[in-house]
Motif scaffolding. Structure first.
Motif, PDB file in Angstrom:
ATOM      1  N   ALA A   1      42.223  48.662  37.873  1.00  0.00           N
ATOM      2  CA  ALA A   1      42.965  49.100  36.687  1.00  0.00           C
ATOM      3  C   ALA A   1      42.022  49.651  35.621  1.00  0.00           C
ATOM      4  CB  ALA A   1      43.783  47.940  36.124  1.00  0.00           C
TER       5      ALA A   1
ATOM      6  N   GLY B   1      51.261  46.119  38.412  1.00  0.00           N
ATOM      7  CA  GLY B   1      52.271  47.075  37.983  1.00  0.00           C
ATOM      8  C   GLY B   1      51.793  47.799  36.731  1.00  0.00           C
ATOM      9  N   PRO B   2      52.514  48.815  36.304  1.00  0.00           N
ATOM     10  CA  PRO B   2      52.104  49.593  35.125  1.00  0.00           C
ATOM     11  C   PRO B   2      51.949  48.752  33.859  1.00  0.00           C
ATOM     12  CG  PRO B   2      53.895  50.700  36.288  1.00  0.00           C
ATOM     13  CD  PRO B   2      53.697  49.367  36.939  1.00  0.00           C
ATOM     14  N   ASP B   3      52.885  47.835  33.633  1.00  0.00           N
ATOM     15  CA  ASP B   3      52.793  46.981  32.440  1.00  0.00           C
ATOM     16  C   ASP B   3      51.589  46.046  32.525  1.00  0.00           C
ATOM     17  OD1 ASP B   3      55.068  48.177  31.451  1.00  0.00           O
ATOM     18  OD2 ASP B   3      56.407  46.591  32.178  1.00  0.00           O
TER      19      ASP B   3
ATOM     20  N   LYS C   1      48.827  46.628  34.225  1.00  0.00           N
ATOM     21  CA  LYS C   1      47.620  47.432  34.044  1.00  0.00           C
ATOM     22  C   LYS C   1      47.362  47.682  32.559  1.00  0.00           C
ATOM     23  CE  LYS C   1      47.670  49.915  38.423  1.00  0.00           C
ATOM     24  NZ  LYS C   1      47.776  51.207  39.096  1.00  0.00           N
ATOM     25  N   ALA C   2      48.426  48.006  31.827  1.00  0.00           N
ATOM     26  CA  ALA C   2      48.283  48.247  30.391  1.00  0.00           C
ATOM     27  C   ALA C   2      47.778  46.996  29.677  1.00  0.00           C
ATOM     28  CB  ALA C   2      49.613  48.701  29.802  1.00  0.00           C
TER      29      ALA C   2
ATOM     30  N   GLU D   1      40.655  53.067  36.740  1.00  0.00           N
ATOM     31  CA  GLU D   1      41.697  54.088  36.569  1.00  0.00           C
ATOM     32  C   GLU D   1      41.852  54.491  35.106  1.00  0.00           C
ATOM     33  OE1 GLU D   1      45.308  52.587  38.277  1.00  0.00           O
ATOM     34  OE2 GLU D   1      44.580  52.798  40.340  1.00  0.00           O
TER      35      GLU D   1
END
Length: 108
Positions: free
Chosen positions: A68, A34-36, A38-39, A71
């Motif tokens: 990730a 998810g975005p979190d 990946k961060a 990207e």
């Protein structure tokens, strides 16, 4: 919990866990991060943590971590990813065979 964690906890194979979950219509987690997540993976990579260590810490495959990081621009995409599809396709008549014939055995 992850399938791996459940399998270890109950002393069964991951496939057994998958079977039980499927029979009970438990929705599976979406593939990838998810975005979190990946961060967090990017933050850890910038801090010098290896992909292997990040994947273990987050409980995901190294491939998901690599995606990730690619990207985010921290890793270059593979050469196959950078080539257009037409360039990756080869004509079988011109491609060299990856197989080397084995010598035949001599009769005794």
């Amino acid at each position: 919990m992850s399938v791996k964690s459940l399998a270890e906890r109950y002393g069964v194979h991951r496939a057994t866990v998958f079977s039980h979950l499927r029979r009970r219509n438990v929705p599976s987690r979406r593939p990838g991060l998810g975005p979190d997540e990946k961060a967090e993976a990017v933050r850890l990579a910038r801090a010098g943590v290896s992909m292997r260590a990040i994947s273990r810490r987050m409980g995901v495959d190294r491939k998901a971590i690599r995606v990730a990081l690619v990207e985010a621009g921290l890793l270059p995409a593979s050469a196959a990813d950078q080539q257009p599809e037409e360039a990756r396709q080869t004509d079988d008549s011109t491609a060299a065979s990856p197989f080397v014939p084995l010598p035949t055995a001599r009769p005794r």
